[in-house]
Design an enzyme around this catalytic site. Structure first.
Site, PDB file in Angstrom:
ATOM      1  N   ASP A 267     -33.469 -50.166 -56.520  1.00  0.00           N
ATOM      2  CA  ASP A 267     -34.628 -50.610 -57.296  1.00  0.00           C
ATOM      3  C   ASP A 267     -35.911 -50.496 -56.464  1.00  0.00           C
ATOM      4  OD1 ASP A 267     -36.369 -51.757 -59.071  1.00  0.00           O
ATOM      5  OD2 ASP A 267     -35.541 -53.796 -58.933  1.00  0.00           O
ATOM      6  N   LYS A 274     -42.474 -51.836 -55.694  1.00  0.00           N
ATOM      7  CA  LYS A 274     -42.301 -53.093 -54.966  1.00  0.00           C
ATOM      8  C   LYS A 274     -43.171 -53.097 -53.718  1.00  0.00           C
ATOM      9  CE  LYS A 274     -37.654 -54.499 -56.290  1.00  0.00           C
ATOM     10  NZ  LYS A 274     -38.086 -55.686 -57.047  1.00  0.00           N
ATOM     11  N   ASP A 343     -40.820 -52.883 -62.890  1.00  0.00           N
ATOM     12  CA  ASP A 343     -39.896 -53.552 -61.975  1.00  0.00           C
ATOM     13  C   ASP A 343     -38.983 -54.537 -62.721  1.00  0.00           C
ATOM     14  OD1 ASP A 343     -38.693 -54.079 -59.590  1.00  0.00           O
ATOM     15  OD2 ASP A 343     -40.344 -55.262 -58.743  1.00  0.00           O
ATOM     16  N   GLU A 345     -36.757 -53.746 -64.750  1.00  0.00           N
ATOM     17  CA  GLU A 345     -35.878 -52.708 -65.309  1.00  0.00           C
ATOM     18  C   GLU A 345     -34.499 -53.225 -65.690  1.00  0.00           C
ATOM     19  OE1 GLU A 345     -36.170 -53.321 -62.147  1.00  0.00           O
ATOM     20  OE2 GLU A 345     -34.047 -53.459 -61.644  1.00  0.00           O
ATOM     21  N   ARG A 347     -33.404 -55.984 -67.127  1.00  0.00           N
ATOM     22  CA  ARG A 347     -33.252 -56.513 -68.485  1.00  0.00           C
ATOM     23  C   ARG A 347     -33.235 -55.399 -69.521  1.00  0.00           C
ATOM     24  NH1 ARG A 347     -38.435 -60.257 -67.676  1.00  0.00           N
ATOM     25  NH2 ARG A 347     -37.684 -60.027 -65.544  1.00  0.00           N
TER      26      ARG A 347
HETATM   27  N1  BES Z   1     -33.853 -56.452 -58.777  1.00  0.00           N
HETATM   28  C1  BES Z   1     -34.982 -57.265 -58.931  1.00  0.00           C
HETATM   29  C2  BES Z   1     -34.698 -58.747 -58.670  1.00  0.00           C
HETATM   30  C3  BES Z   1     -34.237 -59.109 -57.286  1.00  0.00           C
HETATM   31  C4  BES Z   1     -35.136 -59.620 -56.364  1.00  0.00           C
HETATM   32  C5  BES Z   1     -32.917 -58.993 -56.925  1.00  0.00           C
HETATM   33  C6  BES Z   1     -34.707 -59.990 -55.104  1.00  0.00           C
HETATM   34  C7  BES Z   1     -32.483 -59.359 -55.667  1.00  0.00           C
HETATM   35  C8  BES Z   1     -33.392 -59.861 -54.748  1.00  0.00           C
HETATM   36  C9  BES Z   1     -35.515 -57.139 -60.352  1.00  0.00           C
HETATM   37  O1  BES Z   1     -35.362 -55.900 -60.940  1.00  0.00           O
HETATM   38  C10 BES Z   1     -36.984 -57.383 -60.282  1.00  0.00           C
HETATM   39  O2  BES Z   1     -37.646 -56.624 -59.654  1.00  0.00           O
HETATM   40  N2  BES Z   1     -37.468 -58.431 -60.962  1.00  0.00           N
HETATM   41  C11 BES Z   1     -38.841 -58.743 -60.977  1.00  0.00           C
HETATM   42  C12 BES Z   1     -39.218 -59.066 -62.406  1.00  0.00           C
HETATM   43  C13 BES Z   1     -40.704 -59.161 -62.634  1.00  0.00           C
HETATM   44  C14 BES Z   1     -41.348 -57.806 -62.489  1.00  0.00           C
HETATM   45  C15 BES Z   1     -40.944 -59.703 -64.021  1.00  0.00           C
HETATM   46  C16 BES Z   1     -39.083 -59.936 -60.068  1.00  0.00           C
HETATM   47  O3  BES Z   1     -38.191 -60.797 -59.968  1.00  0.00           O
HETATM   48  O4  BES Z   1     -40.101 -59.973 -59.409  1.00  0.00           O
HETATM   49 ZN    ZN Z   2     -33.794 -54.804 -60.246  1.00  0.00          ZN
HETATM   50 MN    MN Z   3     -36.874 -54.532 -60.444  1.00  0.00          MN
END
Ligand code: BES
Ligand code: ZN
Ligand code: MN
Length: 492
Positions: A267, A274, A343, A345, A347
């Site tokens: 990711d 990120k 990010d 993705e 869901r």
């Molecule tokens: N894969 C990440 C969540 C994650 C963060 C997993 C840290 C393991 C460790 C997920 O896809 C993500 O990026 N979520 C975002 C959502 C936001 C953009 C609404 C998040 O949590 O910041």
């Molecule tokens: Zn993710």
């Molecule tokens: Mn993500």
């Protein structure tokens, strides 16, 4: 792990170490006295001195004239307060000492004073040893020239009866599933691609009985109109895969548990790149790995249940072809989705998998595992995973299993008011809804795709992968969810 038993100390064979358990406060555990009676040479070396048998206390003594070179005096804490989890934690110390001293086989004297049943005692001890006995080596073989670490390969339980030995063997099968999950998560993202996950699923159905795998390739995914999975995949040079792995342990029953696992093999965040934390994002397929580890364990145990694993898998990459924030995409359900953030993705791919499951797989219940939100770490840290569900019975079952296996779950609310945040002016739903309660909003987005089917979502973003070793969990992948699912399926 080769696990055997002998009825008493007198019958034990040579090994690198004998583990002798002690309860706190008793100057010398009754068991040691008993042992001394069995073996006249035994009294000398186990004089306990200032060793108190406190939880986590461990002392190594070197002995002569014994089948082992060393004894480990292991503190278990207060006898009346013992739990399965305390056994796991205590015996993980033994494994760590064995690794340091390059010991590969041990004799484990079971405690006689039992605050809990013999089977629970063996369950805790064996699980503590097996879970902490994992070292990820597949990468190191190519990259590191050092000798591979010595891990335990043989253990003899002294004093275990037949039923207790069976518990130990069962535990070993389940931990093989946990370790499959850990290997997949720990592997390089460049190696563990959607195609690789599909190959592992196919491999499982070759070796495990009553298991079949179906893989949708990109062409079929297009045909199925899984537009959200395809949108996330657009920035990647690797094709997506949609994996369905079915285990039919009870063909006469219509009851079917479907476990869905987020399979983002890496990711980057996509165009909403990120800005931190990307270096651990090979873990973003941990949900998928939990699904595969669970099927491995359940099929190897031959549980009389029906379980289907569903894995939507792709990398979330960045490229000029990447999907875009603010654009609207349509997935399997036909609902239009405004993409709030590339990010978010997980869901999206889960929405396609959940909608497909409800539409095509006749699930009795759905449980999804996903490293879904960074916010869940802010909420719960790494001592519990977030649980979100539209069904109290399923929630309670999961929480109970989580207590048994110590993969704790904490339920968070799905109040309809939070859904307001997911309203879109240009689509049926928006994928994100601002900073507040963002783990809940992510779960509520998923809820929009399961209809009335009993469903639970487990956000394992803070429990699937640890940046440092913790108790019986090694650094990096934990294999969170496999033991939980086996326990749940056994207790349905
Ligand atoms: N894969 C990440 C969540 C994650 C963060 C997993 C840290 C393991 C460790 C997920 O896809 C993500 O990026 N979520 C975002 C959502 C936001 C953009 C609404 C998040 O949590 O910041
Ligand atoms: Zn993710
Ligand atoms: Mn993500």
């Amino acid at each position: 792990m080769d696990i055997t038993s002998v009825p008493s100390l007198a019958g034990r064979k040579s090994a690198g170490l004998l583990v002798i358990p002690f309860w706190k406060g008793k100057k010398q555990a009754k068991i040691a006295v008993e042992a001394a009676a069995l073996n006249k040479h035994f009294t000398g070396p186990i004089s306990t001195q200032d060793f108190q048998g406190k939880e986590g206390e461990i002392v190594i003594v070197y002995v002569t004239g014994q089948p082992e070179k060393r004894f480990a005096l292991l503190g278990l804490g207060v006898e009346e307060e013992i739990t399965v989890e305390k056994f796991r934690r205590a015996y993980a110390h033994v494994t760590k000492i064995c690794r340091k001293k390059k010991i590969s086989d041990i004799n484990v004297l079971l405690p006689k004073q039992r605050g809990i049943s013999g089977q629970d005692l063996v369950y805790g001890i064996v699980e503590g040893i097996l879970l902490s006995n994992y070292v990820f080596t597949s990468l190191q073989k190519d990259v590191i020239k050092d000798e591979p670490p010595v891990i335990l390969s043989k253990m003899t339980l002294i004093g275990a009866n037949k039923a207790e030995l069976e518990v130990a063997h069962k535990c070993s099968i389940i931990c093989d599933g946990v370790n499959l999950t850990r290997d997949l998560v720990n592997g390089n993202a460049d190696d563990v691609t959607p195609h690789h996950l599909a190959a592992v699923a196919r491999g499982l159905s070759k070796t495990c009985p009553h298991t079949t795998t179906t893989v949708f390739d990109k062409k079929r995914i297009v045909k199925e109109k899984m537009g959200l999975l395809l949108a996330v995949n657009r920035g990647s040079t690797s094709d997506p895969a949609f994996i369905i792995i079915e285990y039919k342990g009870n063909p006469k029953s219509k009851d079917k548990t479907v476990i869905v696992g987020k399979g983002i093999t890496f990711d980057t965040g996509g165009l909403n790149l990120k800005s931190s934390g990307m270096e651990t994002m090979k873990q973003d397929m941990a949900g998928a790995a939990t699904v595969l580890g669970t099927i491995h364990a359940v099929a190897s145990l031959g549980l009389k249940v029906n379980v289907t694993g569903v894995i939507p898998s792709t990398e979330n990459s960045i490229s000029s072809t990447s999907y875009k924030p603010g654009d609207v995409y349509v997935g399997y359900s036909g609902k239009t989705v405004e993409n709030g953030n590339t990010d978010a993705e997980g869901r999206l791919v889960l929405a396609d998998a959940l909608a497909y499951t409800v539409d095509q797989l006749s699930p009795t219940r759905i449980i999804d595992f996903a490293t879904l939100t960074g916010a869940i770490e802010i909420t719960l840290g790494d001592e519990a995973s977030g649980l979100f569900s539209n069904n109290d019975v399923l929630s309670d079952l999961l929480i109970r299993s989580g207590t048994i296996t110590s993969e704790r779950l904490w339920r968070l609310p799905l109040y309809p008011e939070y859904k307001e945040a997911l309203k879109s002016d240009i689509a049926d739903i928006k994928s994100t809804g601002g900073r507040g309660a963002s783990s809940i909003k992510a779960a509520m987005f998923l809820q929009a795709f399961v209809g009335e089917t009993p469903w639970a979502h487990l956000d394992i973003a803070s429990t699937a992968f640890l940046t440092s070793e913790k108790r019986y969990q090694p650094k990096n992948a934990t294999g969170m969810g496999v033991r939980l699912m086996v326990s749940l399926l056994e207790n349905l």
